[in-house]
Design a protein around this motif. Structure first.
Motif, PDB file in Angstrom:
ATOM      1  N   UNK A   1     -15.093  -2.127  -9.480  1.00  0.00           N
ATOM      2  CA  UNK A   1     -14.958  -0.670  -9.480  1.00  0.00           C
ATOM      3  C   UNK A   1     -13.656  -0.278 -10.168  1.00  0.00           C
ATOM      4  N   UNK A   2     -13.638   0.917 -10.737  1.00  0.00           N
ATOM      5  CA  UNK A   2     -12.492   1.369 -11.530  1.00  0.00           C
ATOM      6  C   UNK A   2     -11.375   1.906 -10.632  1.00  0.00           C
ATOM      7  N   UNK A   3     -10.813   1.016  -9.831  1.00  0.00           N
ATOM      8  CA  UNK A   3      -9.700   1.352  -8.946  1.00  0.00           C
ATOM      9  C   UNK A   3      -8.654   0.253  -9.048  1.00  0.00           C
ATOM     10  N   UNK A   4      -7.413   0.622  -8.760  1.00  0.00           N
ATOM     11  CA  UNK A   4      -6.326  -0.342  -8.828  1.00  0.00           C
ATOM     12  C   UNK A   4      -5.963  -0.894  -7.467  1.00  0.00           C
ATOM     13  N   UNK A   5      -5.134  -1.943  -7.478  1.00  0.00           N
ATOM     14  CA  UNK A   5      -4.705  -2.604  -6.245  1.00  0.00           C
ATOM     15  C   UNK A   5      -3.368  -2.080  -5.734  1.00  0.00           C
ATOM     16  N   UNK A   6      -2.700  -1.224  -6.510  1.00  0.00           N
ATOM     17  CA  UNK A   6      -1.348  -0.818  -6.137  1.00  0.00           C
ATOM     18  C   UNK A   6      -1.298  -0.128  -4.778  1.00  0.00           C
ATOM     19  N   UNK A   7      -2.344   0.634  -4.433  1.00  0.00           N
ATOM     20  CA  UNK A   7      -2.375   1.286  -3.114  1.00  0.00           C
ATOM     21  C   UNK A   7      -2.390   0.252  -2.004  1.00  0.00           C
ATOM     22  N   UNK A   8      -3.124  -0.838  -2.208  1.00  0.00           N
ATOM     23  CA  UNK A   8      -3.169  -1.907  -1.203  1.00  0.00           C
ATOM     24  C   UNK A   8      -1.836  -2.647  -1.145  1.00  0.00           C
ATOM     25  N   UNK A   9      -1.215  -2.881  -2.313  1.00  0.00           N
ATOM     26  CA  UNK A   9       0.093  -3.526  -2.305  1.00  0.00           C
ATOM     27  C   UNK A   9       1.078  -2.728  -1.447  1.00  0.00           C
ATOM     28  N   UNK A  10       1.183  -1.425  -1.751  1.00  0.00           N
ATOM     29  CA  UNK A  10       2.130  -0.571  -1.033  1.00  0.00           C
ATOM     30  C   UNK A  10       1.777  -0.472   0.446  1.00  0.00           C
ATOM     31  N   UNK A  11       0.476  -0.401   0.750  1.00  0.00           N
ATOM     32  CA  UNK A  11       0.046  -0.270   2.137  1.00  0.00           C
ATOM     33  C   UNK A  11       0.431  -1.505   2.952  1.00  0.00           C
ATOM     34  N   UNK A  12       0.140  -2.678   2.426  1.00  0.00           N
ATOM     35  CA  UNK A  12       0.440  -3.894   3.178  1.00  0.00           C
ATOM     36  C   UNK A  12       1.945  -4.149   3.236  1.00  0.00           C
ATOM     37  N   UNK A  13       2.653  -3.875   2.144  1.00  0.00           N
ATOM     38  CA  UNK A  13       4.098  -4.049   2.165  1.00  0.00           C
ATOM     39  C   UNK A  13       4.766  -3.106   3.147  1.00  0.00           C
ATOM     40  N   UNK A  14       4.373  -1.819   3.074  1.00  0.00           N
ATOM     41  CA  UNK A  14       4.927  -0.855   4.022  1.00  0.00           C
ATOM     42  C   UNK A  14       4.475  -1.114   5.437  1.00  0.00           C
ATOM     43  N   UNK A  15       3.215  -1.554   5.602  1.00  0.00           N
ATOM     44  CA  UNK A  15       2.704  -1.836   6.944  1.00  0.00           C
ATOM     45  C   UNK A  15       3.413  -2.996   7.599  1.00  0.00           C
ATOM     46  N   UNK A  16       3.669  -4.061   6.838  1.00  0.00           N
ATOM     47  CA  UNK A  16       4.395  -5.208   7.392  1.00  0.00           C
ATOM     48  C   UNK A  16       5.813  -4.803   7.790  1.00  0.00           C
ATOM     49  N   UNK A  17       6.470  -4.008   6.943  1.00  0.00           N
ATOM     50  CA  UNK A  17       7.814  -3.531   7.264  1.00  0.00           C
ATOM     51  C   UNK A  17       7.804  -2.642   8.504  1.00  0.00           C
ATOM     52  N   UNK A  18       6.759  -1.815   8.631  1.00  0.00           N
ATOM     53  CA  UNK A  18       6.647  -0.943   9.805  1.00  0.00           C
ATOM     54  C   UNK A  18       6.521  -1.750  11.088  1.00  0.00           C
ATOM     55  N   UNK A  19       5.682  -2.778  11.062  1.00  0.00           N
ATOM     56  CA  UNK A  19       5.523  -3.625  12.248  1.00  0.00           C
ATOM     57  C   UNK A  19       6.845  -4.290  12.626  1.00  0.00           C
ATOM     58  N   UNK A  20       7.550  -4.798  11.621  1.00  0.00           N
ATOM     59  CA  UNK A  20       8.834  -5.443  11.877  1.00  0.00           C
ATOM     60  C   UNK A  20       9.833  -4.446  12.457  1.00  0.00           C
ATOM     61  N   UNK A  21       9.883  -3.256  11.874  1.00  0.00           N
ATOM     62  CA  UNK A  21      10.814  -2.244  12.362  1.00  0.00           C
ATOM     63  C   UNK A  21      10.487  -1.759  13.756  1.00  0.00           C
ATOM     64  N   UNK A  22       9.183  -1.567  14.049  1.00  0.00           N
ATOM     65  CA  UNK A  22       8.796  -1.127  15.395  1.00  0.00           C
ATOM     66  C   UNK A  22       9.111  -2.198  16.425  1.00  0.00           C
ATOM     67  N   UNK A  23       8.895  -3.473  16.062  1.00  0.00           N
ATOM     68  CA  UNK A  23       9.191  -4.570  16.989  1.00  0.00           C
ATOM     69  C   UNK A  23      10.680  -4.611  17.329  1.00  0.00           C
ATOM     70  N   UNK A  24      11.515  -4.264  16.343  1.00  0.00           N
ATOM     71  CA  UNK A  24      12.963  -4.268  16.557  1.00  0.00           C
ATOM     72  C   UNK A  24      13.477  -2.940  17.097  1.00  0.00           C
ATOM     73  N   UNK A  25      12.584  -1.975  17.272  1.00  0.00           N
ATOM     74  CA  UNK A  25      12.985  -0.698  17.860  1.00  0.00           C
ATOM     75  C   UNK A  25      13.931   0.105  16.994  1.00  0.00           C
ATOM     76  N   UNK A  26      13.697   0.140  15.685  1.00  0.00           N
ATOM     77  CA  UNK A  26      14.585   0.876  14.793  1.00  0.00           C
ATOM     78  C   UNK A  26      14.496   2.377  15.019  1.00  0.00           C
TER      79      UNK A  26
END
Length: 588
Positions: free
Chosen positions: A138-163
């Protein structure tokens, strides 16, 4: 078999974790190190997603990595069955996820409304759907998934540390930006992606952690042998004024085309939502519609990485480019409107390169004395159209610098991107991601943090000590019930106890008002009331629209639960705004 941890060990671990959380909150160096870790994780996740999507393309189409859209023709047309098959798999995946993830939160929405909090299931859902969509062609890019997973992983790490809220937003932006940086091998592009598209601001407190994350991601991608995304240029030493004017026209054309594409996707998406019982099968229908487009030109498949390079090398005719432009726009619109998951980041780069080449060729025919290099025009078009659709003029300008290493080109790229951005904001006001959020009813127009306004709703700042009277009283009865000095304003209720309006006590006691006048004739703001959950910024807009200094707060049955005054609401708003501004600039 592992033995369960003893109570004393668990207590020690909790104490250690609490100390680390306090250190992260106080130490800028520790937070920068944490951002670098988040960036490295985001880079690995981006590379893994890229490999998965390209693996699916190889399985479905039998092509080498990253070359699907560069095929000259479809030698085995039966392989295009992968498009509706991918749509069918996407329907099944979406149905399986629907109960747990009805509407995934993306990184822009999370940072704007939720303080950077992204559930893990949301990131996994977006990533899986995007990889499957791109892998099927399909004519869609992967950049949205890159940003989503990168930001999502950072969010989980930050929430675990109570930032803190602002630190978590910064870490999410760093994670999303570093994923983009790893995908292109461009650290500054990733950093500006974080600043402009995810965080929404540049500040001294965000520069170091975001850059550390992007550098960590790119360094790791280099160590893993991932080549950076590069395009060779003709290295023009300088551009005359006439070329600046020509590229300004190209920037304007790209802005108008970007707005057209975004509106077209929304219009077709709304039309497909009315398919009734066939709505859930939209990806399958979309896959079938993409087959004839791919048969005419394989450049409509996937995001267009291979096709972009191919067209820059071969210099095709203007007729060929115009055909591919129309087909690629149609393929992108069908893919997104019919339910394939992904974004327009790289597709807009590819489309912009085609627009630039067409512009250069057409300009040479219309103004024979004004010839611009087609490759320079392609690069300027890439940046200008992507800015219109994705946003982030500095992000795309820096990307052109990092993939070409051509400093002379930066002047005309900046001119075209800034003009494209300004025209898009003036005529449209949204990027593609915020436009789709707007269509879903969201208030998000940029990644700027407005979530804290929902944490300060009308129900929290209202007064409950209001005076209420029946709306069917006469003025004489009102004067007897509410003498002057009792209250400055009163709330009138109808026969069922529901809100009927507000009356200034002085107006009810005015000497020119007859005693037998119905109180209802003096009421104001009969149609103006707010719910408990109304965010404070919306509340302030209501004060301005109604030209009121007090507004009633009502429940679902329009029964009055309190009164909020404009003076107090504005004071609380500016107190919170000042606090958040201090946090942005690192003042704890």
């Amino acid at each position: 078999m592992a033995l369960p941890a003893s109570p004393s060990l668990r207590v020690s671990l909790r104490v250690l974790l609490a100390r680390q959380r306090r250190r992260l909150r106080k130490s800028e160096a520790a937070f920068i190190a944490l951002a670098a870790v988040a960036g490295a994780v985001a880079g690995v996740l981006a590379i893994a997603q890229q490999m998965l999507a390209h693996g699916l393309q190889s399985l479905f189409y039998g092509v080498s990595v990253n070359r699907l859209s560069a095929l000259g023709s479809i030698h085995h047309p039966w392989r295009l069955i992968a498009l509706p098959l991918g749509g069918l798999l996407l329907v099944a995946l979406t149905a399986a996820l629907r109960r747990r993830v009805p509407a995934p939160v993306d990184v822009v929405e999370a940072n704007a409304l939720h303080g950077g909090r992204i559930p893990a299931t949301d990131s996994l859902a977006v990533s899986a759907q995007t990889i499957l969509s791109n892998g099927a062609g399909a004519s869609v890019g992967l950049e949205a998934a890159y940003a989503q997973m990168g930001g999502g992983a950072a969010s989980l790490l930050g929430m675990w540390l109570g930032l803190r809220r602002n630190d978590l937003r910064t870490l999410v932006g760093a994670g999303a930006g570093s994923a983009i940086a790893a995908a292109f091998g461009a650290p500054l592009t990733g950093a500006f992606y974080a600043f402009e598209i995810v965080i929404g601001t540049y500040s001294p407190a965000t520069i170091a952690p975001v850059l550390a994350a992007s550098l960590a991601a790119v360094s790791l991608s280099h160590a893993l042998g991932i080549a950076p995304y590069l395009i060779a240029t003709t290295a023009t030493p300088a551009f005359p004024l006439s070329h600046y004017l020509a590229f300004a026209m190209l920037g304007l054309a790209c802005a108008l085309l970007g707005i057209f594409i975004m509106r077209l996707v929304a219009a077709v998406e709304q039309a497909t939502a009315r398919l009734g019982r066939w709505t859930m099968w939209r990806p399958v229908i979309g896959g079938l519609l993409l087959i004839p487009l791919a048969l005419v030109s394989p450049q409509t498949l996937s995001a267009g990485h291979g096709a972009l390079h191919l067209d820059l090398v071969l210099h095709p005719t203007i007729v060929f480019l115009a055909t591919v432009l129309a087909l690629k726009i149609a393929a992108s619109v069908v893919s997104l409107a019919f339910g394939f998951r992904g974004g327009l980041f790289f597709a807009s780069l590819f489309l912009g390169s085609i627009v630039g080449q067409i512009f250069a060729a057409a300009l040479g025919h219309v103004v024979p004395g004004l010839a611009i290099d087609p490759q320079d025009a392609a690069l300027v078009g890439m940046a200008a159209l992507s800015v219109s659709i994705v946003g982030g003029p500095m992000t795309l300008s820096i990307l052109m610098l990092e993939i070409t290493h051509d400093f002379a080109l930066m002047g005309v790229v900046l001119l075209a991107t800034l003009l494209s951005s300004a025209v898009t904001r003036e005529l449209f006001g949204y990027s593609f991601s915020t436009w789709r959020l707007h269509l879903r009813g969201s208030r998000v127009r940029s990644p700027r943090d407005i979530g804290w306004t929902s944490d300060l709703p009308a129900g929290w700042i209202m007064r409950r000590d209001f005076v209420a009277v029946p709306a069917d009283l006469t003025v004489a009865a009102f004067r007897a019930a509410v003498p002057l000095g009792t209250a400055s304003k009163v709330v009138a209720l109808d026969g069922d106890g529901r809100y009927a309006g507000i009356l200034a006590t002085a107006a009810g006691h005015a000497s020119d008002v007859a005693a037998d006048t119905p109180l209802a004739a003096l009421l104001t703001l009969q149609d103006t009331a707010v719910a408990r959950a109304t965010p404070i910024d919306v509340l302030l807009t209501a004060f301005d629209s109604a030209i009121a200094d007090e507004i009633a707060v009502v429940d679902d049955e329009r029964r009055v639960v309190g009164i909020v005054t404009e003076v107090y609401a504005r004071r609380r708003y500016f107190e919170e705004l000042d606090r958040h501004q201090r946090e942005i600039f690192g003042e704890r």
